[in-house]
Design a protein around this motif. Structure first.
Motif, mmCIF file in Angstrom:
data_model
loop_
_atom_site.group_PDB
_atom_site.id
_atom_site.type_symbol
_atom_site.label_atom_id
_atom_site.label_comp_id
_atom_site.label_asym_id
_atom_site.label_seq_id
_atom_site.Cartn_x
_atom_site.Cartn_y
_atom_site.Cartn_z
ATOM 1 N N ASP A 3 0.819 -1.257 0.026
ATOM 2 C CA ASP A 3 0.041 0.098 -0.053
ATOM 3 C C ASP A 3 0.862 1.389 -0.057
ATOM 4 O OD1 ASP A 3 -2.512 -1.306 2.268
ATOM 5 O OD2 ASP A 3 -2.471 -1.334 0.165
ATOM 6 N N THR A 135 -3.280 -4.890 6.500
ATOM 7 C CA THR A 135 -4.202 -4.343 5.751
ATOM 8 C C THR A 135 -3.770 -4.260 4.192
ATOM 9 O OG1 THR A 135 -3.694 -2.027 5.850
ATOM 10 C CG2 THR A 135 -5.201 -2.894 7.539
ATOM 11 N N GLY A 136 -4.853 -4.471 3.327
ATOM 12 C CA GLY A 136 -4.312 -4.001 2.041
ATOM 13 C C GLY A 136 -3.281 -5.170 1.699
ATOM 14 N N HIS A 162 -6.456 -9.921 7.961
ATOM 15 C CA HIS A 162 -6.305 -9.168 6.576
ATOM 16 C C HIS A 162 -7.653 -8.338 6.445
ATOM 17 C CE1 HIS A 162 -5.668 -9.341 2.193
ATOM 18 N NE2 HIS A 162 -5.258 -8.210 2.462
ATOM 19 N N VAL A 164 -9.381 -5.453 4.359
ATOM 20 C CA VAL A 164 -9.534 -4.749 2.966
ATOM 21 C C VAL A 164 -10.929 -4.044 2.968
ATOM 22 C CG1 VAL A 164 -8.355 -6.659 2.166
ATOM 23 C CG2 VAL A 164 -10.457 -6.992 1.980
ATOM 24 N N ASP A 169 -11.041 -8.248 -2.468
ATOM 25 C CA ASP A 169 -9.651 -7.776 -2.212
ATOM 26 C C ASP A 169 -9.066 -8.830 -1.292
ATOM 27 O OD1 ASP A 169 -9.818 -5.577 -3.995
ATOM 28 O OD2 ASP A 169 -10.351 -4.388 -2.410
#
Length: 277
Positions: A3, A135-136, A162, A164, A169
């Motif tokens: 990210d 995240t992401g 995780h 998203v 995603d």
């Protein structure tokens, strides 16, 4: 590109890539496009490249003037794997990802010779449970660590989260939900130690919300059947968007957690090398 990307200073003069010694020139062996904005790729790995699971390297392409165009990518493959895997966003006008997203098998990419980073086991004190909060594309270092046998030697329980925006995603969900447990080498070692906790913020899903809110409310712990964070037993790794990392770090500090490093192992670690791109 978790990210985020490293701000790389401009080179003062064109560099002969193969003569500079700064990069390996590797060949793309696999490309997978998860969505319009996310993709993964693998490359060959020079036997001389040594890294610890969770570290990152500079990855990129050569520009027309011969200069390398590179950004930091967490290595998504474990340290024992014969290939290198990376998980990336696609930025339409991004200097690198606008080109990198068009990679094909057989193309060449630049891989930095000096892996580094703080998301390694040796930055943490011994503990009972390991939480990897991502995240992401901040999931990337967890893809490496979750396939590293040493993680399961050190911890009784390993949790990968995780978060998203959209359900589409949640890439690599099958790896955590099925593939690792079925792996003939890792499966027995992992057993029931690994817990996967996906969350979505902008669409309906079985678990909806920011990971910070799910921690604060206690929902994450209730869903996992685990006790709330305890600095005496729980070790935590953080990777993702800068704003989320700031909030997560503050939550941990408020609970009495101490940030660790290779020089002084602590209760949690996060990657400081990234800035918003």
């Amino acid at each position: 590109m978790n990210d985020v990307s490293v701000v790389q200073p401009a080179l003062k003069a064109p560099v002969s890539l193969k003569a500079s010694g700064a990069f390996f020139v590797e060949t793309v062996t696999w490309v997978h496009h998860w969505t319009d904005t996310l993709f993964s790729f693998r490359t060959t790995r020079d036997p001389a490249l040594r890294f610890s699971s969770g570290q990152f390297v500079m990855v990129g392409l050569a520009k027309e003037d011969g200069k390398p165009l590179v950004r930091a990518y967490s290595i998504a493959s474990p340290s024992w794997h014969e290939e290198l895997e990376f998980y990336s966003i696609k930025v339409p006008d991004g200097p690198l990802t606008s080109r990198l997203q068009h990679l094909k098998v057989g193309d060449e990419v630049l891989i930095g010779r000096k892996p580094t980073g703080t998301l390694v086991l040796d930055g943490l004190k011994p503990g009972k449970r390991l939480y990897m909060l991502g995240t992401g594309t901040g999931l990337a270092p967890w893809l490496s660590l979750a396939r590293d046998p040493e993680v399961y030697d050190r911890f009784e329980t390993v949790v990968v989260t995780h978060t998203v925006r959209e359900v589409g995603d949640l890439n690599y969900a099958a790896l955590f939900e099925h593939d690792l447990a079925a792996d003939e080498i890792l499966g027995e070692m992992i057993g029931d130690k690994l817990k996967y906790y996906p969350t979505v913020t902008r669409e309906d899903f079985r678990t909806k919300g920011r990971i910070t809110d799910l921690i604060a409310s206690g929902q994450m712990f209730r869903d996992l059947g685990l006790p709330p964070f305890n600095p005496a037993e729980d070790r935590i790794m953080l990777c993702g968007g800068p704003s989320v990392l700031v909030d997560l770090k503050q939550q941990l500090l408020d609970l009495g957690y101490v940030e660790g490093s290779l020089a002084a192992p602590g209760d949690f670690v996060l990657e400081r090398a990234f800035v918003e791109t």
